[in-house]
Design an enzyme around this catalytic site. Structure first.
Site, PDB file in Angstrom:
ATOM      1  N   TYR A 125      -2.035  -0.846  10.818  1.00 12.51           N
ATOM      2  CA  TYR A 125      -2.144  -1.475   9.497  1.00 12.51           C
ATOM      3  C   TYR A 125      -0.930  -1.141   8.629  1.00 12.51           C
ATOM      4  O   TYR A 125      -0.240  -2.038   8.116  1.00 12.51           O
ATOM      5  CB  TYR A 125      -3.435  -1.038   8.792  1.00 12.51           C
ATOM      6  CG  TYR A 125      -3.430  -1.326   7.305  1.00 12.51           C
ATOM      7  CD1 TYR A 125      -3.464  -2.635   6.823  1.00 12.51           C
ATOM      8  CD2 TYR A 125      -3.365  -0.292   6.364  1.00 12.51           C
ATOM      9  CE1 TYR A 125      -3.437  -2.902   5.448  1.00 12.51           C
ATOM     10  CE2 TYR A 125      -3.342  -0.550   5.004  1.00 12.51           C
ATOM     11  CZ  TYR A 125      -3.378  -1.856   4.549  1.00 12.51           C
ATOM     12  OH  TYR A 125      -3.344  -2.118   3.199  1.00 12.51           O
ATOM     13  N   LYS A 179       2.176  -3.482   7.126  1.00 11.89           N
ATOM     14  CA  LYS A 179       2.476  -3.629   5.697  1.00 11.89           C
ATOM     15  C   LYS A 179       3.917  -3.200   5.413  1.00 11.89           C
ATOM     16  O   LYS A 179       4.615  -3.800   4.595  1.00 11.89           O
ATOM     17  CB  LYS A 179       1.492  -2.812   4.855  1.00 11.89           C
ATOM     18  CG  LYS A 179       0.057  -3.323   4.869  1.00 11.89           C
ATOM     19  CD  LYS A 179      -0.115  -4.718   4.276  1.00 11.89           C
ATOM     20  CE  LYS A 179       0.117  -4.776   2.790  1.00 11.89           C
ATOM     21  NZ  LYS A 179      -0.236  -6.119   2.232  1.00 11.89           N
ATOM     22  N   THR A 185       0.825  -1.212   0.000  1.00  9.56           N
ATOM     23  CA  THR A 185       0.000   0.000   0.000  1.00  9.56           C
ATOM     24  C   THR A 185       0.857   1.260   0.000  1.00  9.56           C
ATOM     25  O   THR A 185       2.000   1.238   0.489  1.00  9.56           O
ATOM     26  CB  THR A 185      -0.896  -0.005   1.258  1.00  9.56           C
ATOM     27  OG1 THR A 185      -1.532   1.262   1.382  1.00  9.56           O
ATOM     28  CG2 THR A 185      -0.096  -0.256   2.535  1.00  9.56           C
ATOM     29  N   ASP A 186       0.293   2.355  -0.482  1.00 12.30           N
ATOM     30  CA  ASP A 186       1.003   3.645  -0.402  1.00 12.30           C
ATOM     31  C   ASP A 186       1.006   4.180   1.031  1.00 12.30           C
ATOM     32  O   ASP A 186       1.738   5.128   1.336  1.00 12.30           O
ATOM     33  CB  ASP A 186       0.384   4.675  -1.358  1.00 12.30           C
ATOM     34  CG  ASP A 186      -1.075   5.015  -1.078  1.00 12.30           C
ATOM     35  OD1 ASP A 186      -1.690   4.401  -0.170  1.00 12.30           O
ATOM     36  OD2 ASP A 186      -1.619   5.910  -1.759  1.00 12.30           O
ATOM     37  N   GLU A 187       0.218   3.554   1.915  1.00  7.36           N
ATOM     38  CA  GLU A 187       0.154   4.047   3.302  1.00  7.36           C
ATOM     39  C   GLU A 187       1.484   3.856   4.042  1.00  7.36           C
ATOM     40  O   GLU A 187       1.711   4.481   5.072  1.00  7.36           O
ATOM     41  CB  GLU A 187      -0.995   3.367   4.066  1.00  7.36           C
ATOM     42  CG  GLU A 187      -2.338   3.660   3.419  1.00  7.36           C
ATOM     43  CD  GLU A 187      -3.534   3.225   4.244  1.00  7.36           C
ATOM     44  OE1 GLU A 187      -3.445   3.210   5.480  1.00  7.36           O
ATOM     45  OE2 GLU A 187      -4.551   2.882   3.630  1.00  7.36           O
TER      46      GLU A 187
HETATM   47  N1  LIG Z   1      -8.121  -2.057  -0.640  1.00  7.62           N
HETATM   48  C1  LIG Z   1      -7.221  -1.119  -0.872  1.00  7.62           C
HETATM   49  O1  LIG Z   1      -7.575   0.024  -1.187  1.00  7.62           O
HETATM   50  C2  LIG Z   1      -5.755  -1.428  -0.808  1.00  7.62           C
HETATM   51  C3  LIG Z   1      -4.861  -0.413  -1.087  1.00  7.62           C
HETATM   52  C4  LIG Z   1      -3.496  -0.700  -1.062  1.00  7.62           C
HETATM   53  C5  LIG Z   1      -3.059  -1.985  -0.784  1.00  7.62           C
HETATM   54  N2  LIG Z   1      -3.939  -2.960  -0.489  1.00  7.62           N
HETATM   55  C6  LIG Z   1      -3.404  -4.304  -0.204  1.00  7.62           C
HETATM   56  O2  LIG Z   1      -3.931  -5.204  -1.170  1.00  7.62           O
HETATM   57  C7  LIG Z   1      -4.139  -6.488  -0.590  1.00  7.62           C
HETATM   58  C8  LIG Z   1      -5.570  -6.925  -0.776  1.00  7.62           C
HETATM   59  O3  LIG Z   1      -6.424  -5.943  -0.204  1.00  7.62           O
HETATM   60  P1  LIG Z   1      -8.009  -6.128  -0.237  1.00  7.62           P
HETATM   61  O4  LIG Z   1      -8.605  -4.780  -0.114  1.00  7.62           O
HETATM   62  O5  LIG Z   1      -8.386  -7.013  -1.354  1.00  7.62           O
HETATM   63  O6  LIG Z   1      -8.210  -6.899   1.151  1.00  7.62           O
HETATM   64  P2  LIG Z   1      -9.484  -7.729   1.663  1.00  7.62           P
HETATM   65  O7  LIG Z   1      -9.543  -7.489   3.119  1.00  7.62           O
HETATM   66  O8  LIG Z   1     -10.674  -7.446   0.817  1.00  7.62           O
HETATM   67  O9  LIG Z   1      -9.092  -9.253   1.377  1.00  7.62           O
HETATM   68  C9  LIG Z   1      -8.076  -9.907   2.087  1.00  7.62           C
HETATM   69  C10 LIG Z   1      -8.205 -11.399   1.842  1.00  7.62           C
HETATM   70  O10 LIG Z   1      -7.121 -12.044   2.530  1.00  7.62           O
HETATM   71  C11 LIG Z   1      -7.631 -13.176   3.213  1.00  7.62           C
HETATM   72  N3  LIG Z   1      -6.819 -13.400   4.416  1.00  7.62           N
HETATM   73  C12 LIG Z   1      -6.720 -12.605   5.517  1.00  7.62           C
HETATM   74  N4  LIG Z   1      -5.913 -13.165   6.424  1.00  7.62           N
HETATM   75  C13 LIG Z   1      -5.470 -14.330   5.882  1.00  7.62           C
HETATM   76  C14 LIG Z   1      -4.586 -15.345   6.320  1.00  7.62           C
HETATM   77  N5  LIG Z   1      -3.999 -15.291   7.530  1.00  7.62           N
HETATM   78  N6  LIG Z   1      -4.328 -16.386   5.498  1.00  7.62           N
HETATM   79  C15 LIG Z   1      -4.913 -16.460   4.280  1.00  7.62           C
HETATM   80  N7  LIG Z   1      -5.786 -15.544   3.808  1.00  7.62           N
HETATM   81  C16 LIG Z   1      -6.048 -14.484   4.598  1.00  7.62           C
HETATM   82  C17 LIG Z   1      -9.068 -12.804   3.592  1.00  7.62           C
HETATM   83  O11 LIG Z   1      -9.852 -13.957   3.825  1.00  7.62           O
HETATM   84  C18 LIG Z   1      -9.505 -12.000   2.366  1.00  7.62           C
HETATM   85  O12 LIG Z   1     -10.094 -12.820   1.390  1.00  7.62           O
HETATM   86  C19 LIG Z   1      -3.750  -6.353   0.894  1.00  7.62           C
HETATM   87  O13 LIG Z   1      -2.440  -6.841   1.045  1.00  7.62           O
HETATM   88  C20 LIG Z   1      -3.808  -4.862   1.156  1.00  7.62           C
HETATM   89  O14 LIG Z   1      -2.895  -4.501   2.158  1.00  7.62           O
HETATM   90  C21 LIG Z   1      -5.282  -2.712  -0.483  1.00  7.62           C
END
Ligand SMILES: NC(=O)c1ccc[n+]([C@@H]2O[C@H](COP(=O)([O-])OP(=O)(O)OC[C@H]3O[C@@H](n4cnc5c(N)ncnc54)[C@H](O)[C@@H]3O)[C@@H](O)[C@H]2O)c1
Length: 346
Positions: free
Chosen positions: A155, A159, A130-132
């Site tokens: 969070y 990350k 993430t950019d965070e």
């Molecule tokens: N949503 C955003 O805007 C955003 C922005 C930047 C980065 N990200 C990164 O992108 C990735 C996906 O984000 P997202 O929004 O799809 O998240 P999300 O919360 O929608 O999905 C996360 C998934 O990971 C699975 N999970 C969680 N813990 C687990 C574990 N211990 N073992 C196996 N599976 C597990 C969950 O069941 C879920 O299906 C993350 O790494 C997040 O940090 C998200």
């Protein structure tokens, strides 16, 4: 290619799974199915011979070894994480365990597997971050790939730690890694505890639309389908050991974003207009970062990737999708914590 996608039942991971299968890749979706997961996100590809599902936790090393040996993937795309900042304020433990320890576990398993395969140079461990991790900007400036890390929430700190581990596994053990740091995503299948779906569904139900603080926080909004496309591009063409910032070129304050969604709701549900009368300012998130903005120069000049939709167009598609897919979101409103104010317990 055969891809092992962790977190493929989540919001972004499921978009990656759908895109990868559409592009002809074989996909193993590894997901623990936490509260944030929804297998309906991948329903449209679930019967494809290219799709496989493994319910497993990335903290469970034995399961990871079994899955890698059984499926022998060419690459790992690591998206499994605890992802909601507000939940990380109330309960940081899950974030430390999954995002840091889980990533460490996956790196260890990936290295053993990669060595056993004869250290193929074509193998990739793609870490999605993430950019965070870069902290908070003032009114000007943008995050580049060399911006110093300055995470400010449990969070983003978790990350950031996982990013450092991934880089360490490359520098120390030569594991062929790539990293991406993206801005805020939005689009179909977004879990209804995050800002965009909360606004759409509260507007639809005539409920107050909560805005933290004064709504002045700025985010660079990235349409999830564009993000999935960018991730597959980085996987195929990204330079080993390199990280790429991915943004939507769509900066907006939260209040402007919410007003855009309300205007779309006015257009699509005119009987209940004006929806912006539902806007309610609530107590701010502790440590709420003011502004994130991505400098996308590297991914655009080196890999030729740019987002395909404007914020206006992406939001239009997203609002229309939620209005057409009540059967998807309705059951998720019953999950633990959804619809409640989280992240104020400091
Ligand atoms: N949503 C955003 O805007 C955003 C922005 C930047 C980065 N990200 C990164 O992108 C990735 C996906 O984000 P997202 O929004 O799809 O998240 P999300 O919360 O929608 O999905 C996360 C998934 O990971 C699975 N999970 C969680 N813990 C687990 C574990 N211990 N073992 C196996 N599976 C597990 C969950 O069941 C879920 O299906 C993350 O790494 C997040 O940090 C998200």
């Amino acid at each position: 290619m055969k891809l092992l996608v962790t977190g493929g039942a989540g919001f972004i991971g499921s978009a990656v799974v759908r895109h990868a299968i559409a592009a002809g890749h074989e996909v193993v979706n590894l997901d623990a199915l936490t509260y944030a997961a929804c297998l309906a996100n991948v329903e449209q590809v679930a019967t494809s011979p290219l799709y496989h599902f493994e319910q497993a936790d990335i903290r469970d090393r034995a399961q990871l070894d079994r899955i890698l040996d059984t499926h022998a993937p060419d690459a790992i795309m690591h998206l499994a994480a605890e992802s909601h900042v507000d939940r990380s304020i109330d309960g940081p433990g899950d974030f430390i365990e999954t995002n840091i320890t889980g990533t460490y576990n996956l790196l260890k398993a990936a290295r053993v597997y990669w060595v056993a395969q004869g250290r193929p140079e074509t193998f990739r461990f793609h870490h999605i971050s993430t950019d965070e991790v870069f902290g908070s900007l003032g009114e000007t400036g943008q995050f580049t790939e060399t911006t110093p890390y300055d995470p400010r929430s449990p969070y983003s700190a978790s990350k950031a730690a996982s990013d450092h581990l991934v880089r360490a596994w490359h520098e120390t053990y030569a594991l062929p890694v790539v990293l991406t740091n993206c801005s805020n995503n939005y689009g179909p299948y977004h879990f209804p505890e995050k800002l965009v779906p909360v606004v759409i569904l509260n507007a639809l139900h005539g409920n107050p639309i909560p805005i933290y603080g004064k709504g002045e926080n700025v985010r660079d909004w990235l349409y999830v389908e564009d993000h999935a496309d960018a991730l597959l591009r980085v996987l195929a063409q990204g330079e080993i050991g390199q990280s790429y910032n991915i943004g939507g070129e769509n900066e907006a304050t939260n209040i402007d974003l919410v007003r855009m969604i309300c205007a779309l709701m006015d257009e699509m549900r005119p009987d209940a207009a004006p929806h912006d009368q539902l806007i309610t300012f609530v107590q701010d998130r502790p440590g709420h970062d003011l502004r994130y903005a991505i400098d996308p120069t590297r991914i655009s000049t080196e890999l030729g990737w740019r987002p395909s939709v404007t914020l206006e167009e992406g939001l239009r598609r997203t609002v229309a999708w939620y209005l057409e897919n009540e059967a998807w979101w309705r059951p998720l409103l019953e999950r633990q914590g959804v619809g409640q104010r989280l992240g104020t317990s400091v």
